[in-house]
Design a protein around this motif. Structure first.
Motif, short mmCIF file in Angstrom:
data_model
loop_
_atom_site.label_atom_id
_atom_site.label_comp_id
_atom_site.label_asym_id
_atom_site.label_seq_id
_atom_site.Cartn_x
_atom_site.Cartn_y
_atom_site.Cartn_z
N ASP A 37 13.68 7.22 -5.06
CA ASP A 37 12.80 8.13 -4.34
C ASP A 37 11.36 7.76 -4.68
O ASP A 37 10.85 8.13 -5.73
N THR A 58 2.27 4.41 -7.11
CA THR A 58 3.61 4.74 -6.63
C THR A 58 4.52 4.90 -7.83
O THR A 58 4.46 4.12 -8.77
N GLU A 131 1.16 4.95 3.11
CA GLU A 131 2.59 5.23 3.25
C GLU A 131 3.41 4.25 2.41
O GLU A 131 3.46 3.06 2.70
N VAL A 132 4.01 4.79 1.36
CA VAL A 132 4.90 4.01 0.50
C VAL A 132 6.17 3.72 1.30
O VAL A 132 6.67 4.59 2.01
N ASP A 133 6.70 2.53 1.19
CA ASP A 133 7.86 2.09 1.97
C ASP A 133 7.59 2.32 3.46
O ASP A 133 8.42 2.84 4.19
N GLU A 140 16.21 6.17 0.41
CA GLU A 140 15.63 7.11 -0.54
C GLU A 140 16.29 8.48 -0.45
O GLU A 140 16.81 8.88 0.58
N GLU A 143 13.01 10.95 2.35
CA GLU A 143 12.19 10.05 3.18
C GLU A 143 10.92 10.73 3.69
O GLU A 143 10.09 10.10 4.33
N ASN A 146 6.63 10.29 1.53
CA ASN A 146 6.08 8.96 1.31
C ASN A 146 4.61 8.79 1.69
O ASN A 146 4.09 7.69 1.59
N LYS A 147 3.93 9.82 2.14
CA LYS A 147 2.56 9.65 2.63
C LYS A 147 1.54 10.43 1.81
O LYS A 147 1.81 11.53 1.34
#
Length: 163
Positions: A37, A58, A131-133, A140, A143, A146-147
């Motif tokens: 995650d 991150t 945005e990660v990923d 994850e 989801e 991530n931002k």
């Protein structure tokens, strides 16, 4: 009476046929519970020699190691509100695989030379989405987290030319 008892025995057998679907959902939930995650932390804004940089953090708060993925950075601004000129610039940076509870950071330069506005008609600030990923490679647990969003002033102004 015997037929009634047979009918009662068949009832639970029908329910047993439904259990594999329930089992699949439970298995998917269990896999998701132990998945990686990735979570972005608030970025730091740095400057050096007249240049601006962003340090994006991150962390993998999941229970599994993540794959290598990308940090997608989207810059948005309007050059001229009257002409409805929404501008967007997207950059990507690599995030290394992370073990559970491991963190990393990526430092990158803000592309100020590519971001221009038109006073007083354009944006004074650019909005930035980290945005990660950002390309959806990592499976994850969550989801939706991530931002991170931030805003920075636009440094370069360019006057609109009348055509």
């Amino acid at each position: 009476i015997l037929r009634y008892w047979d009918a009662q025995r068949q009832g639970p057998q029908v329910q047993v046929q439904k259990n594999p679907v329930l089992l699949k959902r439970t298995t998917a939930q269990a896999v998701k519970a132990i998945a990686a995650d990735l979570l972005p932390y608030p970025p730091a804004i740095l400057s050096s020699n007249g240049q601006r940089y962003i340090k994006a953090f991150t962390v993998n708060q999941g229970k599994s190691k993540s794959k290598s993925c990308y940090l997608k950075v989207t810059y948005k601004w309007k050059f001229d509100y009257e002409l409805f000129t929404q501008q967007e610039l997207v950059k990507t940076y690599t995030i290394k695989p992370l073990n559970p509870n491991e963190a990393t950071s990526v430092i990158f330069q803000v592309p100020d030379g590519q971001i221009k506005s038109n006073p007083p008609y354009g944006s004074k600030n650019m909005s930035i989405i980290l945005e990660v990923d950002g390309t959806g490679i990592v499976f994850e647990k969550d989801e939706q987290n991530n931002k991170k969003f931030l805003s920075l002033p636009i440094l370069h102004w360019q006057m609109r030319t009348k055509g």
